[in-house]
Design a protein around this motif. Sequence first.
Motif, PDB file in Angstrom:
ATOM      1  N   TYR A 251      30.580  26.808  40.704  1.00 29.20           N
ATOM      2  CA  TYR A 251      31.927  27.365  40.801  1.00 29.20           C
ATOM      3  C   TYR A 251      32.185  27.811  42.241  1.00 29.20           C
ATOM      4  O   TYR A 251      31.375  28.514  42.842  1.00 29.20           O
ATOM      5  CB  TYR A 251      32.081  28.561  39.863  1.00 29.20           C
ATOM      6  CG  TYR A 251      32.067  28.175  38.403  1.00 29.20           C
ATOM      7  CD1 TYR A 251      33.248  27.930  37.716  1.00 29.20           C
ATOM      8  CD2 TYR A 251      30.864  28.044  37.715  1.00 29.20           C
ATOM      9  CE1 TYR A 251      33.232  27.566  36.367  1.00 29.20           C
ATOM     10  CE2 TYR A 251      30.835  27.680  36.376  1.00 29.20           C
ATOM     11  CZ  TYR A 251      32.023  27.446  35.714  1.00 29.20           C
ATOM     12  OH  TYR A 251      32.015  27.085  34.382  1.00 29.20           O
ATOM     13  N   LEU A 252      33.315  27.387  42.765  1.00 32.09           N
ATOM     14  CA  LEU A 252      33.765  27.807  44.092  1.00 32.09           C
ATOM     15  C   LEU A 252      34.944  28.753  43.903  1.00 32.09           C
ATOM     16  O   LEU A 252      35.982  28.364  43.333  1.00 32.09           O
ATOM     17  CB  LEU A 252      34.196  26.592  44.914  1.00 32.09           C
ATOM     18  CG  LEU A 252      34.870  26.906  46.257  1.00 32.09           C
ATOM     19  CD1 LEU A 252      33.870  27.462  47.254  1.00 32.09           C
ATOM     20  CD2 LEU A 252      35.564  25.675  46.826  1.00 32.09           C
ATOM     21  N   MET A 253      34.792  29.994  44.338  1.00 32.70           N
ATOM     22  CA  MET A 253      35.882  30.967  44.280  1.00 32.70           C
ATOM     23  C   MET A 253      36.349  31.264  45.699  1.00 32.70           C
ATOM     24  O   MET A 253      35.525  31.379  46.612  1.00 32.70           O
ATOM     25  CB  MET A 253      35.417  32.244  43.589  1.00 32.70           C
ATOM     26  CG  MET A 253      36.548  33.210  43.262  1.00 32.70           C
ATOM     27  SD  MET A 253      35.998  34.647  42.293  1.00 32.70           S
ATOM     28  CE  MET A 253      35.145  35.585  43.563  1.00 32.70           C
ATOM     29  N   LEU A 307      31.652  37.994  43.214  1.00 39.99           N
ATOM     30  CA  LEU A 307      31.194  38.274  41.858  1.00 39.99           C
ATOM     31  C   LEU A 307      29.718  38.614  41.828  1.00 39.99           C
ATOM     32  O   LEU A 307      28.936  38.142  42.658  1.00 39.99           O
ATOM     33  CB  LEU A 307      31.430  37.052  40.954  1.00 39.99           C
ATOM     34  CG  LEU A 307      32.860  36.532  40.822  1.00 39.99           C
ATOM     35  CD1 LEU A 307      32.883  35.302  39.915  1.00 39.99           C
ATOM     36  CD2 LEU A 307      33.789  37.609  40.285  1.00 39.99           C
ATOM     37  N   VAL A 308      29.332  39.417  40.832  1.00 39.87           N
ATOM     38  CA  VAL A 308      27.933  39.768  40.638  1.00 39.87           C
ATOM     39  C   VAL A 308      27.715  40.107  39.166  1.00 39.87           C
ATOM     40  O   VAL A 308      28.646  40.543  38.480  1.00 39.87           O
ATOM     41  CB  VAL A 308      27.538  40.969  41.537  1.00 39.87           C
ATOM     42  CG1 VAL A 308      28.155  42.262  41.043  1.00 39.87           C
ATOM     43  CG2 VAL A 308      26.036  41.090  41.689  1.00 39.87           C
ATOM     44  N   VAL A 309      26.496  39.871  38.690  1.00 44.55           N
ATOM     45  CA  VAL A 309      26.129  40.279  37.341  1.00 44.55           C
ATOM     46  C   VAL A 309      25.707  41.741  37.378  1.00 44.55           C
ATOM     47  O   VAL A 309      24.827  42.129  38.156  1.00 44.55           O
ATOM     48  CB  VAL A 309      24.988  39.403  36.780  1.00 44.55           C
ATOM     49  CG1 VAL A 309      24.587  39.877  35.383  1.00 44.55           C
ATOM     50  CG2 VAL A 309      25.412  37.942  36.744  1.00 44.55           C
ATOM     51  N   GLY A 310      26.332  42.578  36.534  1.00 48.40           N
ATOM     52  CA  GLY A 310      26.061  44.002  36.533  1.00 48.40           C
ATOM     53  C   GLY A 310      24.808  44.362  35.752  1.00 48.40           C
ATOM     54  O   GLY A 310      24.163  43.500  35.130  1.00 48.40           O
ATOM     55  N   PRO A 311      24.453  45.642  35.754  1.00 48.92           N
ATOM     56  CA  PRO A 311      23.258  46.084  35.025  1.00 48.92           C
ATOM     57  C   PRO A 311      23.372  45.891  33.521  1.00 48.92           C
ATOM     58  O   PRO A 311      22.349  45.846  32.823  1.00 48.92           O
ATOM     59  CB  PRO A 311      23.146  47.569  35.400  1.00 48.92           C
ATOM     60  CG  PRO A 311      24.485  47.960  35.910  1.00 48.92           C
ATOM     61  CD  PRO A 311      25.085  46.737  36.504  1.00 48.92           C
ATOM     62  N   TYR A 315      29.682  40.343  34.066  1.00 52.02           N
ATOM     63  CA  TYR A 315      30.120  40.068  35.433  1.00 52.02           C
ATOM     64  C   TYR A 315      31.122  41.127  35.915  1.00 52.02           C
ATOM     65  O   TYR A 315      31.915  41.667  35.128  1.00 52.02           O
ATOM     66  CB  TYR A 315      30.762  38.685  35.534  1.00 52.02           C
ATOM     67  CG  TYR A 315      29.760  37.565  35.662  1.00 52.02           C
ATOM     68  CD1 TYR A 315      29.371  37.103  36.911  1.00 52.02           C
ATOM     69  CD2 TYR A 315      29.185  36.986  34.531  1.00 52.02           C
ATOM     70  CE1 TYR A 315      28.448  36.075  37.042  1.00 52.02           C
ATOM     71  CE2 TYR A 315      28.257  35.960  34.653  1.00 52.02           C
ATOM     72  CZ  TYR A 315      27.896  35.519  35.909  1.00 52.02           C
ATOM     73  OH  TYR A 315      26.972  34.514  36.029  1.00 52.02           O
ATOM     74  N   TYR A 316      31.053  41.382  37.227  1.00 44.60           N
ATOM     75  CA  TYR A 316      32.007  42.264  37.898  1.00 44.60           C
ATOM     76  C   TYR A 316      32.427  41.593  39.207  1.00 44.60           C
ATOM     77  O   TYR A 316      31.672  40.809  39.781  1.00 44.60           O
ATOM     78  CB  TYR A 316      31.393  43.633  38.198  1.00 44.60           C
ATOM     79  CG  TYR A 316      31.115  44.435  36.948  1.00 44.60           C
ATOM     80  CD1 TYR A 316      32.031  45.390  36.496  1.00 44.60           C
ATOM     81  CD2 TYR A 316      29.957  44.219  36.209  1.00 44.60           C
ATOM     82  CE1 TYR A 316      31.783  46.115  35.337  1.00 44.60           C
ATOM     83  CE2 TYR A 316      29.707  44.937  35.045  1.00 44.60           C
ATOM     84  CZ  TYR A 316      30.626  45.891  34.616  1.00 44.60           C
ATOM     85  OH  TYR A 316      30.384  46.587  33.461  1.00 44.60           O
ATOM     86  N   GLY A 317      33.641  41.947  39.651  1.00 41.15           N
ATOM     87  CA  GLY A 317      34.129  41.417  40.921  1.00 41.15           C
ATOM     88  C   GLY A 317      34.570  42.532  41.842  1.00 41.15           C
ATOM     89  O   GLY A 317      35.279  43.453  41.418  1.00 41.15           O
ATOM     90  N   VAL A 318      34.128  42.479  43.094  1.00 40.27           N
ATOM     91  CA  VAL A 318      34.638  43.394  44.122  1.00 40.27           C
ATOM     92  C   VAL A 318      35.652  42.625  44.965  1.00 40.27           C
ATOM     93  O   VAL A 318      35.525  41.413  45.149  1.00 40.27           O
ATOM     94  CB  VAL A 318      33.510  43.960  45.005  1.00 40.27           C
ATOM     95  CG1 VAL A 318      32.616  44.886  44.198  1.00 40.27           C
ATOM     96  CG2 VAL A 318      32.683  42.857  45.657  1.00 40.27           C
ATOM     97  N   TRP A 343      33.823  36.307  31.691  1.00 35.90           N
ATOM     98  CA  TRP A 343      33.376  34.921  31.888  1.00 35.90           C
ATOM     99  C   TRP A 343      32.794  34.383  30.585  1.00 35.90           C
ATOM    100  O   TRP A 343      31.769  33.716  30.562  1.00 35.90           O
ATOM    101  CB  TRP A 343      32.355  34.839  33.027  1.00 35.90           C
ATOM    102  CG  TRP A 343      32.354  33.498  33.700  1.00 35.90           C
ATOM    103  CD1 TRP A 343      32.800  32.316  33.207  1.00 35.90           C
ATOM    104  CD2 TRP A 343      31.867  33.216  35.025  1.00 35.90           C
ATOM    105  NE1 TRP A 343      32.638  31.302  34.120  1.00 35.90           N
ATOM    106  CE2 TRP A 343      32.072  31.825  35.247  1.00 35.90           C
ATOM    107  CE3 TRP A 343      31.289  33.980  36.029  1.00 35.90           C
ATOM    108  CZ2 TRP A 343      31.692  31.201  36.441  1.00 35.90           C
ATOM    109  CZ3 TRP A 343      30.929  33.360  37.212  1.00 35.90           C
ATOM    110  CH2 TRP A 343      31.128  31.985  37.418  1.00 35.90           C
ATOM    111  N   SER A 344      33.482  34.682  29.508  1.00 38.15           N
ATOM    112  CA  SER A 344      33.036  34.182  28.209  1.00 38.15           C
ATOM    113  C   SER A 344      33.455  32.737  27.985  1.00 38.15           C
ATOM    114  O   SER A 344      32.853  32.014  27.180  1.00 38.15           O
ATOM    115  CB  SER A 344      33.597  35.059  27.081  1.00 38.15           C
ATOM    116  OG  SER A 344      35.018  35.123  27.158  1.00 38.15           O
ATOM    117  N   GLY A 345      34.504  32.298  28.718  1.00 37.27           N
ATOM    118  CA  GLY A 345      34.928  30.912  28.649  1.00 37.27           C
ATOM    119  C   GLY A 345      34.367  30.108  29.805  1.00 37.27           C
ATOM    120  O   GLY A 345      33.419  30.530  30.470  1.00 37.27           O
ATOM    121  N   LYS A 346      34.960  28.974  30.065  1.00 36.52           N
ATOM    122  CA  LYS A 346      34.468  28.126  31.152  1.00 36.52           C
ATOM    123  C   LYS A 346      34.707  28.769  32.509  1.00 36.52           C
ATOM    124  O   LYS A 346      33.872  28.647  33.420  1.00 36.52           O
ATOM    125  CB  LYS A 346      35.138  26.755  31.097  1.00 36.52           C
ATOM    126  CG  LYS A 346      34.605  25.780  32.139  1.00 36.52           C
ATOM    127  CD  LYS A 346      35.226  24.389  31.979  1.00 36.52           C
ATOM    128  CE  LYS A 346      34.651  23.413  33.012  1.00 36.52           C
ATOM    129  NZ  LYS A 346      35.242  22.056  32.880  1.00 36.52           N
TER     130      LYS A 346
END
Length: 570
Positions: A251-253, A307-311, A315-318, A343-346
């Motif tokens: 994925y390219l954001m 984006l990052v995977v949280g504890p 997912y979370y986004g800054v 990000w439960s979907g595609k």
Amino acid sequence: MKRNQVVLITAFLTLFIFTGCNAQKNIPVFSKVVYEGNDDVYNENPLEDDEFYNPILQGTYPDPAIARKGNDYYLVASSFAMFPGVPIFHSKDLVNWTQIGHVLDRKSQLKVHDTGISAGVYAPDIRYNPHNETFYMITTQFAGGFGNMIVKTKDPMEGWSDPIKLDFEGIDPAIFFDDDGKAYVVHNDAPNKGEELYQGHRVIKIWEYDLEKDQVVPRTDKIIVNGGVDLSKKPIWIEAPHIYKKDGLYYLMAAEGGTGGWHSEVIFVSEKPMGPYEPAPSNPILTQRYFPRERENKVDWVGHADLVVGPDEKYYGVFLGIRPNEKDRVNTGRETFILPVDWSGKFPVFENGLVPMEPKLEMPEGVENKTGEGRYFPNGNFTYTEDFDSEKLDYRWIGLRGPREDFMEITKNGVKITPFDVNIKEVKPTSTLFHRQQHKDFSFTTTMHYKPKSEGDLAGITALQNERFNYVFGITKKERKHYVVLERTEKGSSEIVASKEIEFNDELQLRVEADGDKYKFSYALNEGDFQNLGGTISGDILSTNVAGGFTGALIGLYATSANDAIPEGK
């Protein structure tokens, strides 16, 4: 020893002590600063036990990027010509953040001594490579002959390498480490020569990256996004790209629309890191551009996300955003926000990032809000008191174009600022210790000991958007009299707003306060009451969307021996 020798030595020592004391008086010592923020949005929206405030970093902390190693999160932001550069924060939970320093804290890493405040370091990206257990920070430095560059470390708490100059053009580089150990760099660039279609037409390029040589692999570059999501609509400023891998797909954001009112975040997908990439059908995935201008608690210009995977393994986004004042002016600059990401979907979507944003968020499960406690960075309304009695200066204090250590010294009486022969309007390192404006409604008060010797000497406060838009408020001397003076500089042209002759020993207090766009400058002599100078004046020149550029307002403890703010009167 003969009597005449004793007399000469005694006279010399007396002269030395006398001139030394005078010289010392000519160097201002700031013994205390109190910064107090009091925004209505926080008074009207008190936190419940399970809530925290958004933005997480108030004031000019734009272009955030974030990396995770195990249970540790590291966040960086742009710093332009501020010194040291690229502030870096650490967290275990994405709510409570501690500033651990700056990535670029040495002159060998940061050469912004001769550049405007909005040049310098743009859009840093930070990533951890588990294959070699190394952190990378990649960015563009518009100064010092660097261009695109990268630095590395095994431990962000212990400092970073000197920069490695990268051999490609463009801006906003980001690095991606694939599961197989290969690395790639993506960045914004101009279209191929002769293929430019309109103003603001940009592309996203990708390169293979050689981890042994720390350099892009020659002739591997490829354009993977041309213009943006839909070239027929002439999208502008596709930039700040990041690549992620999830469920076997790449994925390219990227940000699209320019870092202003049309700003947004968009997403593309591919089966291979080098593309081809296809846009999601539901772009944008984050924006505030569709809502009424006069909405309550307005957040705008959002984008430039990571984006990052949280504890909690969600997912979370800054991302950056702005909170304009009642005149729609942006004095606090671009700030760092966070949102959960579904990000439960595609494709990912920022939760509540496509409706008007709220000032509060629900705490992640099991996290306790400790912002403002101990070393944790504050947000919301807070009071920060600095007595300058620690051996190490707090990281929130910064210089401009040069190290703080070149002009400041912490003493038993406070912080001593040795004035440079440079004033705040020059594109040179200044002898100024800056704190970011972090609220629309705030006061900044300092106690200063100082006796100027000539009209070339001035010390006090500066409220600065850049070298061509700023206020100077301080004490100087004209002939044999001392004056407090307030100067406004707009588009590089300066005028004295007000000045007043004063009599004082060598101690006074200075204050700047704002109520939205209304600013006041005041002084107090010998612990007396504060007196306003110049009445209520506009904060317009301290706004990003008036002065231009990419920074927010900075409030500085300022000293100069090249003063040109000459008071009125005889």
